[in-house]
Design a protein around this motif. Structure first.
Motif, mmCIF file in Angstrom:
data_model
loop_
_atom_site.group_PDB
_atom_site.id
_atom_site.type_symbol
_atom_site.label_atom_id
_atom_site.label_comp_id
_atom_site.label_asym_id
_atom_site.label_seq_id
_atom_site.Cartn_x
_atom_site.Cartn_y
_atom_site.Cartn_z
ATOM 1 N N SER A 42 73.382 24.415 27.012
ATOM 2 C CA SER A 42 72.712 24.187 28.295
ATOM 3 C C SER A 42 73.682 23.555 29.296
ATOM 4 C CB SER A 42 71.502 23.293 28.057
ATOM 5 O OG SER A 42 70.856 23.016 29.262
ATOM 6 N N ILE A 43 74.476 22.595 28.843
ATOM 7 C CA ILE A 43 75.401 21.906 29.760
ATOM 8 C C ILE A 43 76.377 22.904 30.379
ATOM 9 C CG2 ILE A 43 77.221 20.164 29.953
ATOM 10 C CD1 ILE A 43 75.925 18.701 27.620
ATOM 11 N N ALA A 44 76.991 23.730 29.529
ATOM 12 C CA ALA A 44 77.974 24.690 30.035
ATOM 13 C C ALA A 44 77.323 25.669 31.010
ATOM 14 C CB ALA A 44 78.617 25.438 28.875
ATOM 15 N N PRO B 7 71.037 23.027 38.939
ATOM 16 C CA PRO B 7 70.368 23.204 37.644
ATOM 17 C C PRO B 7 69.442 22.037 37.275
ATOM 18 C CG PRO B 7 72.618 22.438 37.305
ATOM 19 C CD PRO B 7 72.403 22.481 38.799
ATOM 20 N N VAL B 8 68.440 22.372 36.469
ATOM 21 C CA VAL B 8 67.658 21.354 35.754
ATOM 22 C C VAL B 8 68.044 21.548 34.295
ATOM 23 C CG1 VAL B 8 65.356 20.533 35.103
ATOM 24 C CG2 VAL B 8 65.737 21.486 37.395
ATOM 25 N N MET B 9 68.819 20.618 33.771
ATOM 26 C CA MET B 9 69.299 20.769 32.397
ATOM 27 C C MET B 9 68.181 20.410 31.416
ATOM 28 S SD MET B 9 72.457 18.866 30.466
ATOM 29 C CE MET B 9 71.785 17.231 30.742
ATOM 30 N N GLN B 10 67.793 21.368 30.595
ATOM 31 C CA GLN B 10 66.812 21.042 29.554
ATOM 32 C C GLN B 10 67.573 20.463 28.363
ATOM 33 O OE1 GLN B 10 63.398 24.275 30.793
ATOM 34 N NE2 GLN B 10 64.035 24.197 28.669
ATOM 35 N N MET B 11 66.975 19.482 27.741
ATOM 36 C CA MET B 11 67.627 18.865 26.596
ATOM 37 C C MET B 11 66.578 18.577 25.529
ATOM 38 S SD MET B 11 70.229 15.647 26.605
ATOM 39 C CE MET B 11 71.785 16.479 26.844
ATOM 40 N N PHE C 32 76.336 14.538 33.547
ATOM 41 C CA PHE C 32 76.308 13.925 34.885
ATOM 42 C C PHE C 32 77.702 13.952 35.514
ATOM 43 C CE2 PHE C 32 76.383 10.316 37.857
ATOM 44 C CZ PHE C 32 75.320 10.695 38.677
ATOM 45 N N SER C 33 78.704 13.723 34.687
ATOM 46 C CA SER C 33 80.076 13.729 35.205
ATOM 47 C C SER C 33 80.457 15.120 35.733
ATOM 48 C CB SER C 33 81.063 13.287 34.121
ATOM 49 O OG SER C 33 81.285 14.346 33.215
ATOM 50 N N LEU C 34 79.761 16.146 35.247
ATOM 51 C CA LEU C 34 80.033 17.513 35.703
ATOM 52 C C LEU C 34 79.159 17.904 36.892
ATOM 53 C CD1 LEU C 34 80.299 19.162 32.166
ATOM 54 C CD2 LEU C 34 82.164 19.017 33.826
ATOM 55 N N GLY C 35 78.301 16.986 37.334
ATOM 56 C CA GLY C 35 77.505 17.259 38.525
ATOM 57 C C GLY C 35 76.065 17.654 38.257
ATOM 58 N N ILE C 36 75.623 17.490 37.026
ATOM 59 C CA ILE C 36 74.231 17.846 36.693
ATOM 60 C C ILE C 36 73.345 16.629 36.960
ATOM 61 C CG2 ILE C 36 72.676 18.527 34.808
ATOM 62 C CD1 ILE C 36 75.310 19.876 33.578
ATOM 63 N N THR C 37 72.319 16.817 37.789
ATOM 64 C CA THR C 37 71.556 15.654 38.245
ATOM 65 C C THR C 37 70.063 15.730 37.954
ATOM 66 O OG1 THR C 37 71.485 16.721 40.399
ATOM 67 C CG2 THR C 37 73.156 15.018 40.100
ATOM 68 N N ASN C 38 69.610 16.840 37.386
ATOM 69 C CA ASN C 38 68.207 16.940 36.955
ATOM 70 C C ASN C 38 68.199 17.181 35.452
ATOM 71 O OD1 ASN C 38 67.051 17.132 39.710
ATOM 72 N ND2 ASN C 38 68.040 19.148 39.730
ATOM 73 N N ILE C 39 67.247 16.548 34.794
ATOM 74 C CA ILE C 39 67.133 16.785 33.349
ATOM 75 C C ILE C 39 65.666 16.917 32.982
ATOM 76 C CG2 ILE C 39 67.194 14.280 32.842
ATOM 77 C CD1 ILE C 39 68.639 15.045 30.197
ATOM 78 N N LEU C 40 65.399 17.815 32.049
ATOM 79 C CA LEU C 40 64.038 17.960 31.523
ATOM 80 C C LEU C 40 64.087 17.596 30.039
ATOM 81 C CD1 LEU C 40 61.162 19.090 32.510
ATOM 82 C CD2 LEU C 40 61.724 21.036 31.065
ATOM 83 N N CYS C 41 63.366 16.537 29.691
ATOM 84 C CA CYS C 41 63.416 16.012 28.314
ATOM 85 C C CYS C 41 62.359 16.688 27.449
ATOM 86 C CB CYS C 41 63.140 14.513 28.316
ATOM 87 S SG CYS C 41 64.264 13.608 29.371
ATOM 88 N N LEU C 42 62.816 17.285 26.372
ATOM 89 C CA LEU C 42 61.907 18.011 25.483
ATOM 90 C C LEU C 42 62.191 17.643 24.032
ATOM 91 C CD1 LEU C 42 62.520 21.540 27.051
ATOM 92 C CD2 LEU C 42 60.467 20.163 27.411
ATOM 93 N N THR C 43 61.179 17.812 23.214
ATOM 94 C CA THR C 43 61.415 17.647 21.775
ATOM 95 C C THR C 43 62.001 18.947 21.216
ATOM 96 O OG1 THR C 43 59.590 16.096 21.641
ATOM 97 C CG2 THR C 43 60.315 17.060 19.593
ATOM 98 N N GLY C 44 61.528 20.064 21.726
ATOM 99 C CA GLY C 44 62.094 21.361 21.325
ATOM 100 C C GLY C 44 61.231 22.090 20.313
#
Lengths: 310, 138, 222
Positions: free
Chosen positions: A63-65, A77-81, A99-111
């Motif tokens: 997801s990060i890449a 992007p909204v990075m799902q994790m 975050f260091s790569l510029g990703i500023t939204n995250i969606l927290c999931l159990t999966g």
């Protein structure tokens, strides 16, 4: 709810604009061209795009890449994790890296459980759950500390999201769980696909009665149906999905080559229903491997152009 | 060589299975084992019957719903199925083990079951396989 | 109790293949209760193995013996003579029993005949269910006596997940959703407030994640 601004999505929502997000599944391989193609279909018609994290437990590009590829193509992007594959050490480390790569939204999931995926023989992790991950992100951002309490240099500051399923059981408990996610520090919620508008409305009412709706941005999920078979599959086979019979009947009631058109019509009707609800602040269009239709849906829904931010 | 059949039967099916008039109609060696209820049959008893040279084993239980101990015949059925799995795992063809439900005193059905077993024995190798038997004799 | 399941005859045959005299050693405690390795299962397995070897016209010497409890040295000693008569031990105990034999009899190969599966209960005759992971930090008081670590497929402490439907788990419709039961039970106990509290990440140090565990009872050590 945090009022600083970390991301474009946050700005759209805090301005009171009706947000539009879409979804992009990374490829099962290393071809960034596939992501670029999806980007060209989604660019300028949505505010942000969710990038899934090995969804349905099928191994894909990280997801990060994939999020970084989106950034390079001018899409936020909204990075799902998910907490399925990484323990707290890896999760925090990846959040800082993202975050260091510029990703500023995250969606927290159990999966999704790995037994649904391509490698059911894998060991899962589930060191922490999505609630714990939300909490950890909030602590990182607001207190500047990692989960051990260590003060971070330049802590990650992300707009924190979580999922909610208004259709899963036990129904009454769903609102309590939403309250817990809000307490843990969530800024926005993306919901499971809405087909059962009646039940969604009941859920929103319960959230409103509990005073939760005003504490979080609720972005309702929609997925345009391609065929009657897809409607039936989602109704019967996808965990936590609620597709009422009348939707299936509508899809069955049109000739096969008109089915996709009917699916988009249903989707547009759902969006206009959702826009009437003051506590719904946006729509999340999950057009699964059908990204080319997103522009059409957003345009037909009257949601173009997307707000330009300074 | 005459086929060797071991029969485990409930005493409510036949008080004493040895009276079965099979000698005239049936060409085989029968070993009868009386049980107070077919539910007392266990996997190890069935396997040991085969170890002792039985080519086939038949469990004779009361018809469904007629067990004096309510569910003895159902238990027998379950154990027979379990033991059949073991026989298949070994490669000894589970068809050589059967359970038949027989009403009290229904001699004809019992004889039918025995005859059917004998004719089906032709389909699979004897137990133990002939080669082993010869080695044992030698 | 510890629940286990006997390995397949094919696998057992493969495991014991290098040996000509094998002691099939049962355990009369947990594995007896779950029909995996008590005296009866030793007898059945041995009989089945004899039939299998006989069918293949192969020779093997199998001896049967069952001790009260294979994870205790005191009981293991009863098997000494039988063990010394054989080339190897096929243990039908749980993993602890197998290793206890290995520790006691340094030069004897000890082979497992059972897969140890979980800590569970006898839900009804013939049905065993997993109830505990042995995490070393019991929080059942919070969850109404139902363990989300052992019984939720995702070990959620702040569950349920979105896949819970009609009271069943998304992973297997035959499995009850632990969170559904937790919620129902806490509702009937009037303790649903337990779940309004955020439950912090679990400290796994007390579990196997902290490495092999040891329990010391000073008052019993001389």
């Amino acid at each position: 709810m945090n009022n600083g601004s970390y991301s474009r999505l946050q700005q759209v929502l805090s301005k009171g604009d009706f947000a539009v997000t879409a979804e992009c599944g990374p490829p099962r391989g290393t071809d960034a061209g596939i992501i670029q193609k999806k980007c060209s279909l989604l660019k300028d018609c949505v505010d942000a795009v969710n990038v899934t994290d090995n969804q349905t437990a099928i191994v894909r590009m990280s997801s990060i890449a994939a999020c970084v590829h989106l950034l390079q193509n001018g899409i936020e992007p909204v990075m799902q994790m998910v907490t399925r594959d990484r323990n707290r050490i890896a999760l925090q480390s990846d959040i800082m890296g993202a975050f260091s790569l510029g990703i500023t939204n995250i969606l927290c999931l159990t999966g999704d459980h790995q037994s649904f995926g391509s490698q059911p023989d894998a060991l899962n992790v589930f060191d922490i759950d999505s609630m714990n991950l939300i909490h950890a992100l909030r602590d990182m951002r607001d207190s500047g500390t990692d989960m051990s309490g260590y003060k971070l240099s330049e802590p990650p500051k992300m707009f924190i999201g979580a999922a909610a399923n208004p259709f899963a059981d036990p129904f009454e408990y769903r609102v309590l769980r939403l309250a817990k996610k809000i307490d843990a520090g969530v800024d926005f919620i993306q919901t499971q696909c809405v087909y059962n508008t009646k039940r969604f409305w009941e859920w929103i009412k319960m959230a409103r009665d509990e005073g939760l709706a005003e504490k979080v941005h609720i972005i309702a999920g929609v997925t345009p149906l391609k065929s009657a078979a897809m409607a039936k599959y989602m109704a019967g086979k996808v965990a936590g999905m609620d597709v009422p019979d009348e939707i299936i009947k509508r899809m069955e009631g049109v000739p096969k080559k008109k089915a996709a058109e009917e699916g988009i019509k249903i989707c547009l009707e759902t969006i206009s229903f959702l826009r009437e609800i003051s506590d719904v602040h946006g729509v999340h269009i999950m057009a699964i491997e059908w990204e080319e239709k997103v522009q059409e849906i957003v345009e037909a829904a009257g949601l173009l152009p997307r707000p330009q931010l300074t | 060589m005459q086929p060797n059949i071991t029969i485990f039967h409930c005493i409510n099916t036949f008080a004493d299975g040895n009276f079965l008039p099979v000698g005239d109609n049936v060409n085989c060696e029968l070993n009868m084992v009386k049980l107070p209820c077919s539910g007392m049959v266990k996997d190890v008893f069935l396997l040991r019957a085969f170890e002792s040279g039985a080519d086939a084993v038949i469990v004779m239980a009361c018809p469904e719903g007629e067990c004096r101990h309510v569910e003895g015949n159902i238990r027998a059925q379950k154990r027979v199925e379990w033991t059949k799995k073991i026989l298949d795992e070994i490669g000894l063809d589970s068809r050589r083990l059967t359970l038949v439900n027989i009403s009290p005193g229904d001699v004809n059905s019992a004889i039918d079951a025995i005859q059917q077993t004998i004719s089906s024995l032709a389909d699979f190798i004897p137990n133990p396989p002939a080669t082993v038997r010869e080695t044992a004799v030698a | 109790m510890i629940v286990g399941e006997q390995k397949t005859i094919a696998e057992i045959k493969e495991i014991i293949a290098p040996y000509s005299r094998v002691l099939v050693l049962g355990c009369g405690t947990c594995v007896k209760t779950c029909f995996a390795g008590g005296e009866d299962e030793v007898a059945t397995l041995t009989s089945a193995l004899r039939l299998a070897y006989n069918k293949d016209a192969k020779q093997i010497s199998l001896e049967e013996f069952t001790v009260e409890r294979q994870c205790e040295d005191e009981f293991i000693q009863e098997a000494s003579a039988a063990i010394s008569r054989n080339d190897a031990v096929l243990s039908l105990a749980c993993g602890a029993g197998v290793q206890a034999i290995a520790k006691r009899f340094y030069k004897v190969p000890v082979l497992p005949g059972v897969n140890t599966t979980f800590i569970g209960m006898l839900e009804k005759h013939g049905l065993f269910t997993e109830e505990c992971l042995g995490c070393g930090d019991c929080k059942l008081a919070v969850f109404g006596g139902i363990c989300p670590i052992a019984r939720c497929s995702k070990k959620l402490l702040n569950g349920p997940c979105g896949g819970s439907q009609n009271g069943t788990c998304e992973v297997d419709p035959e499995t009850e959703c632990a969170w559904q039961i937790i919620i129902e039970r806490l509702t009937s106990l009037k303790q649903l407030d337990n779940l309004k509290k955020y439950i912090a990440p679990k400290d796994w140090r007390s579990s196997n994640a902290g490495g092999p565990r040891k329990l010391v009872r000073e008052d019993h050590i001389i």
